[in-house]
Design a protein around this motif. Structure first.
Motif, PDB file in Angstrom:
ATOM      1  N   ALA A 512      -6.001   2.019   3.678  1.00 48.17           N
ATOM      2  CA  ALA A 512      -6.268   0.952   4.525  1.00 48.17           C
ATOM      3  C   ALA A 512      -5.743  -0.278   4.184  1.00 48.17           C
ATOM      4  CB  ALA A 512      -7.880   0.762   4.084  1.00 48.17           C
ATOM      5  N   THR A 513      -5.269  -0.492   3.261  1.00 50.52           N
ATOM      6  CA  THR A 513      -4.351  -1.724   2.987  1.00 50.52           C
ATOM      7  C   THR A 513      -2.734  -1.644   3.209  1.00 50.52           C
ATOM      8  OG1 THR A 513      -4.296  -1.308   0.573  1.00 50.52           O
ATOM      9  CG2 THR A 513      -6.104  -2.546   1.298  1.00 50.52           C
ATOM     10  N   GLY A 514      -2.284  -0.157   3.336  1.00 46.28           N
ATOM     11  CA  GLY A 514      -0.905  -0.071   3.163  1.00 46.28           C
ATOM     12  C   GLY A 514      -0.463   0.381   4.641  1.00 46.28           C
ATOM     13  N   ALA A 517      -1.069  -0.133  10.846  1.00 48.60           N
ATOM     14  CA  ALA A 517      -1.923   0.106  11.754  1.00 48.60           C
ATOM     15  C   ALA A 517      -3.402  -0.316  11.541  1.00 48.60           C
ATOM     16  CB  ALA A 517      -1.903   1.336  12.591  1.00 48.60           C
ATOM     17  N   SER A 518      -3.751  -0.517  10.262  1.00 43.16           N
ATOM     18  CA  SER A 518      -4.917  -0.722   9.886  1.00 43.16           C
ATOM     19  C   SER A 518      -5.432  -2.308   9.792  1.00 43.16           C
ATOM     20  CB  SER A 518      -5.200  -0.162   8.273  1.00 43.16           C
ATOM     21  OG  SER A 518      -6.377  -0.675   7.680  1.00 43.16           O
ATOM     22  N   PRO A 519      -6.633  -2.063  10.378  1.00 46.81           N
ATOM     23  CA  PRO A 519      -7.083  -3.794  10.272  1.00 46.81           C
ATOM     24  C   PRO A 519      -7.289  -4.390   9.063  1.00 46.81           C
ATOM     25  CG  PRO A 519      -8.998  -2.430  10.779  1.00 46.81           C
ATOM     26  CD  PRO A 519      -7.804  -1.465  10.576  1.00 46.81           C
ATOM     27  N   PHE A 520      -7.112  -3.654   7.880  1.00 41.29           N
ATOM     28  CA  PHE A 520      -7.077  -4.130   6.492  1.00 41.29           C
ATOM     29  C   PHE A 520      -5.737  -4.359   5.776  1.00 41.29           C
ATOM     30  CE2 PHE A 520     -11.113  -2.018   7.335  1.00 41.29           C
ATOM     31  CZ  PHE A 520     -12.018  -3.033   6.692  1.00 41.29           C
ATOM     32  N   HIS A 521      -4.767  -4.062   6.609  1.00 38.20           N
ATOM     33  CA  HIS A 521      -3.109  -4.193   6.392  1.00 38.20           C
ATOM     34  C   HIS A 521      -2.924  -5.339   5.315  1.00 38.20           C
ATOM     35  CE1 HIS A 521       1.181  -4.484   6.402  1.00 38.20           C
ATOM     36  NE2 HIS A 521       1.118  -3.254   5.880  1.00 38.20           N
ATOM     37  N   GLY A 522      -2.458  -5.250   4.319  1.00 37.24           N
ATOM     38  CA  GLY A 522      -2.021  -6.466   3.523  1.00 37.24           C
ATOM     39  C   GLY A 522      -3.405  -7.354   2.783  1.00 37.24           C
ATOM     40  N   LEU A 537     -14.708  -8.755   7.377  1.00 33.69           N
ATOM     41  CA  LEU A 537     -14.453  -7.579   8.234  1.00 33.69           C
ATOM     42  C   LEU A 537     -15.165  -6.162   7.173  1.00 33.69           C
ATOM     43  CD1 LEU A 537     -13.059  -5.855  10.370  1.00 33.69           C
ATOM     44  CD2 LEU A 537     -11.170  -5.776   9.227  1.00 33.69           C
ATOM     45  N   ALA A 538     -15.727  -5.499   7.911  1.00 31.68           N
ATOM     46  CA  ALA A 538     -16.203  -4.046   7.046  1.00 31.68           C
ATOM     47  C   ALA A 538     -16.292  -3.030   8.270  1.00 31.68           C
ATOM     48  CB  ALA A 538     -17.740  -4.417   6.949  1.00 31.68           C
TER      49      ALA A 538
END
Length: 712
Positions: A512-514, A517-522, A537-538
């Motif tokens: 999710a963080t890496g 394309a994920s909304p949780f990137h970074g 965000l959830a």
């Protein structure tokens, strides 16, 4: 309390057991079994019969290699020599196009034997039993000196007959080869156990054997090992180049796959006048089949139950020309508790003391055999809660004095116990883009509720409904989890499920963080209640995976075996039962039961309660009904069917009041669960016997407690 995860598919018939599998080109095997107990096959007349593809015998054997290690099954692979070691031994396999053709052809085979008289009588061999070993701890001097110094002593001999596991599902095996790889469907308490045994006897690498067994119709110990029909079926499928299925008949289940051996225990107890045990001595003898190395060390339980200053057991066996003896629910401890707990009641009678009070006085905070403190023990609370719920204070002190019409009424109790351990296990958890999760490992569910435990623990860790978790058990291609035996499945596999769930969450968060394309990137994200969460965000994990076009993330984790060496581990509890004995016919009936268990964390009370009830039901059968009878002259079991081998039915079982203390045993694991699969049977037969004595004043020391024994 959660319903069984597999309950619906089982009651609707949708669950596919090993014998339900069907493959194209399938043919059928049927065992030929010996009709003598000892000797040599001189010749076998194998006539032509319709549909028969092959008949394998010691004179036309399948290639099987010797077993590398001894276990609880047979010492040698089947049909490799003409020697016969017991009545009902597998001496051949017929393979035909249909089951009926294979069965009919097997009936046409005629054998000529050079027969010898079998040594098959346990009682005759008991006085000269072999292989005696002795254990004395922790007292000083001889056990007989310690007993001589006791104010009160009792000595009695207790016997138990051979028993059959009588699982509903007969043992099946279906094997299909693809080149040098084989897929095997077989009823097993641990698919890795079957892989290991087949690798030995087939002479092929474990990686080429795939064993599948998601559903098991009961086991109780005799589906732990791999029996004759399995390697024969697999080897026949290799030889013929077609899938082969062999399913044992009910009578063959009584001979080919093992039974609990008969035992004899002479227990001597010595106590001070206040009931404090001074010495415990138990000389135990078991039958042992000549075909394998297993016998019941029934006397061993006397080393660890009560806090006597002097303890002594001896173990010996009588080798017999009988079908294989093997593990059965609570091996050693079920029979051992009948003798010890009956003897405790007899000692209480000599002391003029309440049997419950005698047990309370000798409850030990340490393992008497080695002095190690128990990791968690609340037996005193089990005694107190059980006695209150049962109404133990109403028990008549004088046996045979409570009469209700034609019935003599009595109360009995006994201590329940079984060992606990935690081995190494690996589990894989896979989070799917449809919002579900799978939990996989090579574990087995024999009706124990293990698949439900997998689903519950994963659901709890993920914060999702248990209905969205799919447990996948019984596949040797899965990570190596614990087999179903020794009451160690949940205590071993449960912590691994927890670790794997956490590892899968970590893998999800990394994605999710890496992933750019994920909304949780970074962002700094966490996981809660099935969702990936960051500030503002959830998103449920399934939706996140779908949005990234990732079908799943997974992780495998391994939970290590318990490394604690300075504590001992065991579950404890108390049985209380009421019986009514007809004063004219001496027919005993169990009419009430209370059991309180201290078994660590209870993951799911509904399935746990079912396990305790199942153990008690088997204990009632052991007490009143079960008796596998052997004709010593022929070595043949005379009641090898479910019409003549009696097991309890619904009408034999009273309402059950089952209570759990639910104290986590955190020294065993962070989960804190101990095993309960075998716990319920330990002490159950003794509780019945003690209640019968209280009702009638008659002490029966030979199981089962039948009317004719009470009338004698």
């Amino acid at each position: 309390m959660t319903d069984r995860e597999d309950g619906h598919v089982k009651v609707t018939g949708a669950a596919r057991y090993a014998a339900d599998q069907h493959l194209d080109g399938l043919v059928y095997g049927y065992l030929i079994t010996a009709t003598i107990a000892r000797g040599t096959i001189r010749r076998m007349d194998v006539p032509d019969a319709p549909g028969v593809l092959a008949v394998y015998t010691p004179f036309n054997p399948l290639e099987l290699h010797p077993f590398a290690e001894e276990d609880n099954a047979e010492l040698t692979p089947p049909i490799q020599s003409p020697g016969v070691r017991y009545y009902g031994q597998a001496i051949g396999l017929v393979v035909a196009e249909t089951f009926e053709q294979a069965r009919d052809a097997a009936a046409l085979v005629r054998c000529e034997y050079d027969a010898e008289p079998p040594q098959a009588c346990f009682s005759e061999g008991t006085p000269v039993a072999a292989g005696t070993s002795q254990v004395l701890a922790p007292g000083v001097g001889s056990i007989d000196e310690a007993l001589a110094g006791a104010a009160v002593r009792i000595t009695a001999t207790y016997t138990s007959p051979a028993e059959n596991h009588a699982a509903m599902e007969p043992h099946p095996t279906l094997a299909s080869w693809n080149g040098d790889h084989v897929t095997v469907y077989t009823a097993s308490q641990g698919v890795r156990l079957a892989v290991d045994r087949l690798s030995e006897t087939l002479g092929i690498d474990r990686s080429k054997i795939h064993v599948i067994n998601p559903y098991v119709g009961g086991g109780f110990g005799n589906k732990w090992d791999t029996w004759a029909h399995t390697p024969l079926t697999v080897a026949a499928a290799r030889a013929l180049g077609r899938p082969v299925k062999t399913v044992l008949t009910r009578e063959q289940v009584f001979t080919v796959v093992g039974h609990r051996p008969p035992t004899r225990q002479t227990v001597t107890l010595g106590a001070d006048s206040d009931g404090t045990l001074v010495a415990v001595k138990n000389d135990g003898v078991s039958a042992k089949a000549v075909s394998n190395g297993f016998f019941e060390s029934a006397a061993d339980l006397s080393m660890i139950m009560y806090g006597a200053r002097n303890l002594h057991v001896s173990r010996s066996y009588v080798p017999l020309d009988t079908p294989v003896t093997t593990i059965m629910r609570a091996p050693g401890e079920s029979n051992g508790s009948f003798a010890l707990e009956s003897a405790l009641d007899e000692l209480a009678g000599e002391l003029g003391m309440d049997p419950l009070e005698l047990r309370r006085r000798n409850d030990s905070p340490v393992n008497p055999s080695n002095g190690l403190p128990w990791s968690s023990k609340h037996l005193a609370e089990c005694y107190d809660l059980g006695a209150e719920r049962f109404g133990w204070s109403q028990r008549a002190e004088e046996p045979g004095t409570v009469v209700d019409g034609d019935w003599l009424v009595g109360m009995g109790m006994a201590t329940a116990t079984y060992g606990a351990f935690r081995d190494q296990a690996s589990i894989k958890v896979r989070l799917l883009s449809d919002g579900r999760a799978t939990v996989s490992g090579t574990a087995a569910d024999l009706g124990t509720g293990q698949s439900t435990v997998f689903a519950l623990l994963a659901a709890e860790g993920l914060g999702i409904p248990v209905t969205r978790v799919v447990p996948e058990l019984g596949d040797s291609a899965s990570p190596p989890a614990a087999a179903a035996g020794g009451s160690g499945s949940t205590s071993t596999n449960g912590p691994a499920v927890q670790l794997a769930t956490s590892a899968a969450i970590a893998a999800l968060l990394e994605l999710a963080t890496g992933n750019p394309a994920s909304p949780f990137h970074g962002r700094k994200a966490r996981f809660a209640e099935g969702e990936v969460v960051a500030e503002g965000l959830a998103m449920p994990f399934g939706r996140l995976l779908s949005s990234l076009d990732v079908p799943a993330v997974e992780a495998t984790a391994t939970s290590p075996r318990n490394q604690v060496k300075d504590h001992a581990f065991r579950s404890f509890g108390a049985h209380f039962c009421e019986v009514r004995v007809n004063r004219w016919t001496m027919e005993p009936r169990v009419t009430r039961w209370v059991c309180v268990a201290d078994a660590g964390t209870i993951v799911n009370e509904k399935t746990a309660r079912s396990q305790i009830i199942g153990g008690i039901v088997m204990g009632i059968g052991q007490a009143l009904l079960e008796d596998l009878r052997l004709d010593a002259a022929t070595g043949r079991f005379t009641n090898a069917n479910l019409a003549d081998y009696l097991v309890p039915v619904n009408a034999d079982i009273p309402p059950m009041d089952i209570r759990f203390l639910d104290y986590p045993d955190t020294l065993l694991s962070p989960l804190g669960a101990r095993g309960i699969g075998e716990f319920g049977i330990v002490g159950a037969a003794a509780a019945v016997a003690n209640a019968v004595h209280n009702a009638t004043g008659r002490r029966v020391r030979d199981l089962p407690l039948t009317p004719e024994k009470l009338l004698a």
